[in-house]
Design a protein around this motif. Structure first.
Motif, PDB file in Angstrom:
ATOM      1  N   ARG A 106       0.896  -1.132  -0.011  1.00 26.76           N
ATOM      2  CA  ARG A 106      -0.022   0.146  -0.082  1.00 26.76           C
ATOM      3  C   ARG A 106       0.676   1.325   0.106  1.00 26.76           C
ATOM      4  O   ARG A 106       1.218   1.803   0.991  1.00 26.76           O
ATOM      5  N   ASN A 108       2.108   4.774   0.158  1.00 23.50           N
ATOM      6  CA  ASN A 108       1.557   6.119   0.331  1.00 23.50           C
ATOM      7  C   ASN A 108       2.285   7.331  -0.406  1.00 23.50           C
ATOM      8  O   ASN A 108       3.407   6.908  -0.746  1.00 23.50           O
ATOM      9  N   GLU A 352      -4.493   6.593  -1.816  1.00 28.00           N
ATOM     10  CA  GLU A 352      -4.733   5.359  -1.189  1.00 28.00           C
ATOM     11  C   GLU A 352      -6.338   4.951  -1.212  1.00 28.00           C
ATOM     12  O   GLU A 352      -6.742   4.091  -1.965  1.00 28.00           O
ATOM     13  N   ARG A 355      -7.690   4.747  -5.049  1.00 27.03           N
ATOM     14  CA  ARG A 355      -7.834   3.601  -5.644  1.00 27.03           C
ATOM     15  C   ARG A 355      -8.640   2.357  -5.124  1.00 27.03           C
ATOM     16  O   ARG A 355      -9.256   1.862  -5.743  1.00 27.03           O
ATOM     17  N   ARG A 356      -8.596   2.515  -3.797  1.00 26.91           N
ATOM     18  CA  ARG A 356      -9.632   1.345  -3.261  1.00 26.91           C
ATOM     19  C   ARG A 356     -11.142   1.669  -3.706  1.00 26.91           C
ATOM     20  O   ARG A 356     -11.762   0.733  -3.954  1.00 26.91           O
ATOM     21  N   SER A 388       0.673  -0.009  -7.397  1.00 29.23           N
ATOM     22  CA  SER A 388      -0.048  -0.374  -6.008  1.00 29.23           C
ATOM     23  C   SER A 388      -0.865  -1.587  -6.368  1.00 29.23           C
ATOM     24  O   SER A 388      -1.245  -2.459  -7.361  1.00 29.23           O
ATOM     25  N   GLN A 390      -3.889  -2.034  -5.484  1.00 30.73           N
ATOM     26  CA  GLN A 390      -5.123  -1.840  -6.125  1.00 30.73           C
ATOM     27  C   GLN A 390      -5.087  -1.792  -7.691  1.00 30.73           C
ATOM     28  O   GLN A 390      -5.933  -2.768  -8.463  1.00 30.73           O
TER      29      GLN A 390
END
Length: 405
Positions: A106, A108, A352, A355-356, A388, A390
């Motif tokens: 993940r 950042n 983050e 994307r999620r 990432s 995601q």
């Protein structure tokens, strides 16, 4: 008269609170006198309304009034750190309620200037404490400030940089400092927060891992950790809120939602304009099950956030994401996709969460048969963070539509 299970639990909870209150009366709580300073209390009031700018400015003023004091520096460090974590959308406990936070990749996008300031303040507090401890090895306030500063640096390394191994030694040092404080003064309740978290986390490790770390002299107990956190929650001068927050997170991870909601309820009642406490209540309702009215809680939170001045700071993107999760559980996939998209394109959403949210929106559109809308979301997620976790998921569903198992 027979008392039902729910009534018995309510009686037990009330008695527990009464005993905790009596314990507070029975023993004097020790703390650094600086923690009672009116400027510190005023800064904390801003802090727990998520007015981090107001909190930081007050702690900066306080540090200038107390040059060379490690507690004044640690207070400022705490505010600067949590301001950054909030801006990065890393204070929603949903990220930490399962093991995906540890195992997933993940990345950042931290601000290097903020990182440098956090590390500089942490080092400054440690150096100030070391100087005092060189004069008096049993300076309890200096030991506490050093352990706290070390724990805050560990928090940044773990939550932002995800450097868990690199921060292990520092976390042990922080725990040791606060354990030493309690050996010197068992009534220094604030020292039970870091020590309690350490005990609970180590005690929660899978048995094979505990055996492995035990060989290195590292041990912990969930029961002891929760006991320490209970005392910090009931009697801590500057750690009561953090201890209750930690307890609620651990209880949530263990599936003890009713207990967690009771604790979060005390936080929400104490700070009704803290957006995160209101969000956590909605999150717990969602995870507790369909009868807990999570959707209504999220929608109410979104409505409150729209009222000018109700929340000094609100990351409404987190509420929209939670609403999307709630709607998915009800198989309202089109509506869920819309909520996720609102989360992704909210001005406060970090990379983050964008994307999620976009991946979740794509999956929801796929389940609604809206393939082109799903592809749009997947491509956007890949563009925002091509390296990432995601993005990897999005590429998978670009090639083949998502289908729930």
């Amino acid at each position: 008269m027979k008392i039902g299970t729910a009534s018995r639990q309510a009686v037990i909870w009330v008695l527990a609170l009464l005993f905790a209150t009596c314990a507070c009366w029975a023993t004097e709580v020790h703390t650094n006198p600086l923690n009672h300073d009116p400027l510190v209390r005023e800064a904390y009031d801003r802090f727990y309304q998520l007015d981090y700018t107001g909190a930081v400015s007050r702690f900066e003023k306080f540090q200038k009034l107390h040059p060379g004091d490690p507690q004044a520096t640690a207070l400022l460090l705490n505010a600067v750190l949590f301001q950054d974590l909030y801006q990065l959308d890393l204070l929603d406990t949903t990220f930490y309620s399962n093991d995906g936070f540890v195992t997933g990749k993940r990345p950042n996008s931290p601000d290097p200037k903020v990182r440098d300031r956090i590390f500089s303040l942490a080092d400054e507090a440690v150096h100030e404490a070391d100087w005092r401890l060189s004069k008096n090895p049993n300076d309890i306030d200096a030991l506490y400030a050093r352990g706290w500063a070390r724990s805050l640096k560990v928090t940044y390394m773990g939550m932002v940089e995800r450097s868990f191994i690199a921060s292990l030694k520092l976390s042990i040092e922080a725990k040791n400092d606060h354990e030493r404080v309690l050996q010197l003064d068992p009534e220094y309740a604030d020292a039970k927060l870091v020590f309690g978290i350490y005990e609970y986390v180590v005690g929660s490790l899978p048995f094979p891992v505990r055996v492995l770390v035990g060989a290195a002299g590292i041990s912990g107990s969930k029961g002891k950790g929760m006991e320490l956190l209970h005392d910090a929650a009931n009697r801590g001068t500057i750690t009561s809120v953090e201890a209750r927050t930690s307890m609620a997170l651990f209880l949530r991870r263990d599936g003890k939602y009713d207990e967690a909601m009771r604790i979060v309820g005390t936080l929400k009642n104490q700070y009704p304009h803290d957006f995160l406490f209101c969000l956590e209540e909605a999150n717990l309702r969602r995870e507790a099950g369909p009868t807990m009215h999570a959707e209504a809680a999220y929608r109410s939170l979104i409505d409150l956030a729209a009222k000018p001045g109700y929340f000094p700071s609100a990351h409404v993107d987190l509420a929209y994401f939670g609403l999307g999760e709630s709607l998915v559980s009800q198989q309202q996939f089109h509506e869920a996709a819309q909520a996720y998209e609102k989360a992704a394109w909210s001005p406060t959403a970090g990379a983050e969460l964008k994307r999620r949210s976009l991946v979740a929106a794509g999956m929801s559109h796929d389940q609604s048969g809206e393939r082109q809308l799903a592809l749009n979301n997947y491509q956007a997620a890949i563009q925002i963070g091509p390296d990432s976790e995601q993005a990897d998921i999005a590429r998978k569903y670009v090639n083949s539509p998502y289908r729930a198992k």
